[in-house]
Design a protein around this motif. Sequence first.
Motif, PDB file in Angstrom:
ATOM      1  N   HIS A 192       0.762  -1.185  -0.131  1.00 61.34           N
ATOM      2  CA  HIS A 192      -0.029  -0.048   0.072  1.00 61.34           C
ATOM      3  C   HIS A 192       0.918   1.355   0.026  1.00 61.34           C
ATOM      4  N   ALA A 231       2.082   1.796  -3.557  1.00 67.88           N
ATOM      5  CA  ALA A 231       1.018   2.412  -4.341  1.00 67.88           C
ATOM      6  C   ALA A 231       0.821   3.550  -4.131  1.00 67.88           C
ATOM      7  N   PHE A 232       0.800   4.025  -2.848  1.00 70.26           N
ATOM      8  CA  PHE A 232       0.346   5.667  -2.763  1.00 70.26           C
ATOM      9  C   PHE A 232       1.848   6.386  -2.980  1.00 70.26           C
ATOM     10  N   MET A 255       1.510   6.900  -6.724  1.00 72.88           N
ATOM     11  CA  MET A 255       0.521   7.833  -6.917  1.00 72.88           C
ATOM     12  C   MET A 255       0.970   9.436  -6.947  1.00 72.88           C
ATOM     13  N   GLN A 298      -6.402   7.250  -9.360  1.00 75.29           N
ATOM     14  CA  GLN A 298      -6.242   5.968  -8.744  1.00 75.29           C
ATOM     15  C   GLN A 298      -6.534   5.931  -7.115  1.00 75.29           C
ATOM     16  N   GLN A 342      -9.530   3.736  -5.733  1.00 74.59           N
ATOM     17  CA  GLN A 342      -9.177   2.138  -5.828  1.00 74.59           C
ATOM     18  C   GLN A 342      -8.161   1.831  -4.658  1.00 74.59           C
ATOM     19  N   TRP A 343      -7.313   2.808  -4.483  1.00 71.39           N
ATOM     20  CA  TRP A 343      -6.128   2.407  -3.540  1.00 71.39           C
ATOM     21  C   TRP A 343      -7.055   2.455  -1.968  1.00 71.39           C
TER      22      TRP A 343
END
Length: 174
Positions: free
Chosen positions: A86, A89-90, A93, A101, A104-105
Amino acid sequence: MGRGLHERLEPLGRDQDARLHRRLRSRPCLPPAVRTSPTAPAARPPSPRTVAGWILTHPDTLPENEHLKLKSVLAGCPELGALTVHVSAFGKMLTQLQGDQLPQWIKAVRADDLPSLHTFVNALERGLAAVTAGLTLRWNSGVVEGHVNRIKMIKRQMYGRAGFGLLRKRVLLA
């Protein structure tokens, strides 16, 4: 103490302690195999701060030895593995301005049982429009915030030393 040793100690008395000490040292209690093969001390586990640093570092810039240590830590704790996914992914972004996104995250984070990350998501959802804009648009107020920070530093340095006139001159000339 064993019964035999106790019976031997009584007649010696207190004045023969040195002799008793020499006798006991000459007869070690442990077998030689145990005495001569000490075990190596266990490696100290990394601190939480160190692990957090590894997780927050971009995987391409993390040195190989630290990457291996992070893998061993993540193998022992599946929650940290989910957290690492996580956070990465952040970070993607954030650096690649992919604010579209974010919903969805948030759904993916809610699916996992990570209470501290849920607190972060709750704070993001309170200002979702602003956060999405900040993660999407290339404009930001970083330069302005830098100037405000510099002016506040000058103000703190001048506190109680002079009046507004001198403060104004320092801000304008700095």
